[in-house]
Design a protein around this motif. Structure first.
Motif, PDB file in Angstrom:
ATOM      1  N   TYR A   1     114.218  60.555 -37.273  1.00 49.64           N
ATOM      2  CA  TYR A   1     113.859  60.675 -35.859  1.00 49.64           C
ATOM      3  C   TYR A   1     114.346  62.004 -35.280  1.00 49.64           C
ATOM      4  O   TYR A   1     113.608  62.716 -34.616  1.00 49.64           O
ATOM      5  CB  TYR A   1     114.446  59.507 -35.071  1.00 49.64           C
ATOM      6  N   TYR A   2     115.589  62.345 -35.566  1.00 45.43           N
ATOM      7  CA  TYR A   2     116.162  63.581 -35.025  1.00 45.43           C
ATOM      8  C   TYR A   2     115.435  64.801 -35.572  1.00 45.43           C
ATOM      9  O   TYR A   2     115.106  65.726 -34.827  1.00 45.43           O
ATOM     10  CB  TYR A   2     117.656  63.654 -35.338  1.00 45.43           C
TER      11      TYR A   2
ATOM     12  N   SER B   1     122.892  51.956 -34.925  1.00 41.72           N
ATOM     13  CA  SER B   1     121.596  52.394 -34.383  1.00 41.72           C
ATOM     14  C   SER B   1     121.436  53.908 -34.507  1.00 41.72           C
ATOM     15  O   SER B   1     120.353  54.390 -34.846  1.00 41.72           O
ATOM     16  CB  SER B   1     121.429  51.938 -32.945  1.00 41.72           C
ATOM     17  N   LEU B   2     122.499  54.667 -34.246  1.00 37.25           N
ATOM     18  CA  LEU B   2     122.419  56.118 -34.399  1.00 37.25           C
ATOM     19  C   LEU B   2     122.250  56.519 -35.862  1.00 37.25           C
ATOM     20  O   LEU B   2     121.511  57.450 -36.186  1.00 37.25           O
ATOM     21  CB  LEU B   2     123.653  56.789 -33.800  1.00 37.25           C
TER      22      LEU B   2
ATOM     23  N   ALA C   1     118.650  55.923 -36.820  1.00 37.45           N
ATOM     24  CA  ALA C   1     117.802  56.959 -36.234  1.00 37.45           C
ATOM     25  C   ALA C   1     117.913  58.258 -37.015  1.00 37.45           C
ATOM     26  O   ALA C   1     116.912  58.948 -37.245  1.00 37.45           O
ATOM     27  CB  ALA C   1     118.181  57.180 -34.775  1.00 37.45           C
TER      28      ALA C   1
ATOM     29  N   SER D   1     116.223  57.771 -40.562  1.00 39.61           N
ATOM     30  CA  SER D   1     114.773  57.594 -40.523  1.00 39.61           C
ATOM     31  C   SER D   1     114.046  58.895 -40.202  1.00 39.61           C
ATOM     32  O   SER D   1     112.827  58.944 -40.252  1.00 39.61           O
ATOM     33  CB  SER D   1     114.395  56.523 -39.503  1.00 39.61           C
TER      34      SER D   1
END
Length: 108
Positions: free
Chosen positions: A31-32, A22-23, A26, A29
């Motif tokens: 996100y961070y 999941s990390l 993220a 994608s």
């Protein structure tokens, strides 16, 4: 027929693997990067305010144009953890030195 119980080690390993996946998703994608760019980028309103201040000759403070969100994560748990950590650090630095001094005095 008795059902075989799962090993707790494999349950923890599976949970850690899901967390890793999941990390990783993220991160890949974006996100961070989106969160970081939101914190550091100037918004349209702050750019317009900046340009207006330059036209009017007002003093410019960069901090008034940058989006910055500060969060306070302090609570009773963190206060207790900091207190406990300082006590452990104090024991580790002072208490162990005293123990070694006592042991050294026994052999000299």
């Amino acid at each position: 027929m008795k059902k075989k119980e799962k090993n707790p080690f494999f349950r923890i390993l599976s949970l850690l693997f899901l967390l890793f996946i999941s990390l990783y998703i993220a991160l890949e994608s974006g996100y961070y990067e989106a969160k970081v760019s939101k914190k550091t980028a100037m918004t349209e309103e702050s750019i317009k305010k900046f340009e207006e201040d330059i036209k009017n000759g007002n003093p410019i403070d960069v901090n008034s144009y940058v989006y910055e969100e500060k969060k306070d994560f302090g609570n009773n748990t963190t206060d207790a953890a900091i207190f406990l950590g300082s006590k452990v650090e104090n024991f580790m630095s002072n208490g162990i030195t005293e123990i070694f001094d006592i042991v050294k005095s026994l052999f000299t």
